[in-house]
Motif scaffolding. Structure first.
Motif, mmCIF file in Angstrom:
data_model
loop_
_atom_site.group_PDB
_atom_site.id
_atom_site.type_symbol
_atom_site.label_atom_id
_atom_site.label_comp_id
_atom_site.label_asym_id
_atom_site.label_seq_id
_atom_site.Cartn_x
_atom_site.Cartn_y
_atom_site.Cartn_z
ATOM 1 N N PRO A 264 0.805 -1.233 0.000
ATOM 2 C CA PRO A 264 0.000 0.000 0.000
ATOM 3 C C PRO A 264 0.833 1.276 0.000
ATOM 4 N N ASN A 265 2.082 1.191 0.428
ATOM 5 C CA ASN A 265 2.923 2.396 0.503
ATOM 6 C C ASN A 265 3.750 2.629 -0.756
ATOM 7 N N ALA A 266 3.615 1.769 -1.742
ATOM 8 C CA ALA A 266 4.380 1.937 -2.981
ATOM 9 C C ALA A 266 3.963 3.222 -3.688
ATOM 10 N N GLN A 267 4.932 3.941 -4.213
ATOM 11 C CA GLN A 267 4.647 5.207 -4.901
ATOM 12 C C GLN A 267 4.551 5.044 -6.417
ATOM 13 N N MET A 268 5.140 3.973 -6.956
ATOM 14 C CA MET A 268 5.171 3.799 -8.410
ATOM 15 C C MET A 268 4.907 2.337 -8.749
ATOM 16 N N PHE A 269 4.197 2.119 -9.867
ATOM 17 C CA PHE A 269 3.885 0.762 -10.312
ATOM 18 C C PHE A 269 4.246 0.623 -11.793
ATOM 19 N N LEU A 270 4.829 -0.499 -12.127
ATOM 20 C CA LEU A 270 5.135 -0.836 -13.514
ATOM 21 C C LEU A 270 4.449 -2.154 -13.836
ATOM 22 N N ILE A 271 3.629 -2.147 -14.873
ATOM 23 C CA ILE A 271 2.912 -3.352 -15.293
ATOM 24 C C ILE A 271 3.420 -3.770 -16.660
ATOM 25 N N HIS A 272 3.926 -4.990 -16.766
ATOM 26 C CA HIS A 272 4.317 -5.460 -18.097
ATOM 27 C C HIS A 272 3.172 -6.298 -18.656
ATOM 28 N N ASN A 273 2.699 -5.869 -19.794
ATOM 29 C CA ASN A 273 1.530 -6.477 -20.437
ATOM 30 C C ASN A 273 1.952 -7.063 -21.775
ATOM 31 N N ASP A 274 3.051 -7.812 -21.752
ATOM 32 C CA ASP A 274 3.598 -8.395 -22.971
ATOM 33 C C ASP A 274 3.629 -9.908 -22.802
ATOM 34 N N PRO A 275 2.461 -10.545 -22.875
ATOM 35 C CA PRO A 275 2.384 -11.967 -22.528
ATOM 36 C C PRO A 275 2.743 -12.926 -23.649
#
Length: 389
Positions: A264-275
């Motif tokens: 919950p305290n994370a400031q940044m998110f990276l999502i890889h959507n290359d399946p």
């Protein structure tokens, strides 16, 4: 001077000639890149957004917005940079290359887009990494030059180190009021000495970015050669033949929600959507915005949303933590603004060393001419000038 030092001096000089221009370009471009985030934040308004209480929109909404603007796009990566920063989507347009799309993370409205290769700092980065050559060639040219530079720094320290204690105070300071040659000599040696430790760190982290064997070596050394950590760097794969229990909502939304709940305290998110290769969707949760270390990670099956693997930061090995810190160390931001200043100054000194070293060589070459030869050369020059008149 001993025979060993004569050999070292010969190697130092000629290796400097071989690598000097590349080192100058790489170090100077590194100086420019150190503050790229701060400079772009000051120049471009699209890099900030107003924080809203309603929270982020789902990743699927960002993708829908990008697909509407670019129907042929395959959005490979999604970034939530922070509560006061835009979201970003890297869209693969096939033969047309990539488009980087910035969106308001609270409304999914596109605020800006650009091709990465048109961004000034991306160009600087490619100069730094590849000298704008094809990556397969450029990384080797830069890598070999950096390795040579490491050798130059080590041999330079050995050659310059004062023998007598009484000489050390004079050797470790720049004589600001001295003659030009002495001043240039001090710039090369004294500044080179003070920058060596930081320059070696920048060189090693740079090689780790360019060459996977270097990264693996750092991983193994930090883990003391233990092999029971290998499972943490093995990426999970979805079994595309077992698609039972398909998710009722977009897996990418489920994955993002799960990561936010766990960190919950994370400031940044990276999502890889290359399946395409692994059949997974991954989410990285980073402790600090625009910093790429101290991350927890999660991998999900793209078909049913099943959690396949968790990368808990606290449970990561020392080698994996160190490799994930590599970029932040290389640009100095691991220590915040002071670290960036240190990296900038060290890079600037590294860029100056080929120049000051070349000037030292020119001065010694001129000084080494016999007096009679210098007089004859001077007379010929005067005669040539008189003939012109």
């Amino acid at each position: 001077m001993t025979n060993l030092k004569k050999v070292m001096l010969f190697c130092h000089r000629w290796l400097g000639f071989i690598s000097g221009l590349v080192v100058f370009i790489v170090a100077l471009s590194g100086c420019v890149f150190c503050f790229q985030d701060e400079i772009q934040d000051a120049m471009y308004s699209y890099r900030t957004v107003k924080q809203q209480s309603k929270g982020y929109v789902q990743p699927s909404e960002l993708l829908a917005s990008v697909k509407k603007a670019y129907p042929k796009a395959s959005p490979d990566y999604i970034y939530y940079y922070g509560v006061e920063r835009p979201a970003g989507v890297l869209a693969n347009l096939g033969a047309e290359g990539y488009e980087y799309v910035y969106l308001d993370p609270y409304t999914a409205k596109i605020t800006y887009h650009e091709k990465p290769q048109t961004n000034f700092f991306i160009i600087v980065e490619y100069i730094h990494l590849y000298l704008l050559l094809p990556p397969a060639i450029g990384k080797w040219v830069v890598g070999i030059a950096v390795i040579i530079f490491v050798v130059l720094m080590i041999t330079g320290i050995i050659l310059w180190w004062p023998k007598r204690k009484t000489d050390r105070k004079r050797s470790f300071t720049i004589k600001w009021g001295g003659r030009w040659r002495r001043f240039n000599y001090d710039l090369h040696n004294v500044l080179g000495f003070y920058a060596t430790s930081i320059a070696l760190l920048l060189a090693i982290t740079g090689l780790a970015i360019a060459f996977e064997p270097v990264s693996k070596a750092i991983y193994n050394v930090a883990n003391l050669g233990r092999i029971d950590y290998k499972s943490e760097v093995t990426e999970p794969k979805s079994d595309s033949l077992k698609r039972s229990g398909l998710a009722k909502q977009p897996v990418i939304d489920m994955a993002f929600a799960y990561a936010r709940k766990q960190v919950p305290n994370a400031q940044m998110f990276l999502i890889h959507n290359d399946p395409a290769l692994s059949g997974t969707i991954g989410v990285g949760a980073y402790a600090k915005s625009m910093h790429y270390s101290h991350a927890d990670g999660f991998e999900f099956d793209k078909y049913n949303g099943k959690l396949l693997k968790t990368y808990d930061y606290e449970k990561k090995s020392a080698g994996l933590k160190l490799n994930e810190m590599n970029y932040d160390i290389h640009v100095g931001q691991i220590l915040g603004l002071p670290g960036k200043i240190i990296a900038f100054l060290a890079s600037l000194i590294c860029a100056s060393l080929p120049v000051t070293g070349f000037i030292i060589w020119l001065g010694k070459r001129k000084k080494g001419k016999p007096k009679k030869e210098r007089i004859i050369t001077h007379r010929r020059s005067r005669k040539h000038q008189m003939q012109k008149i």
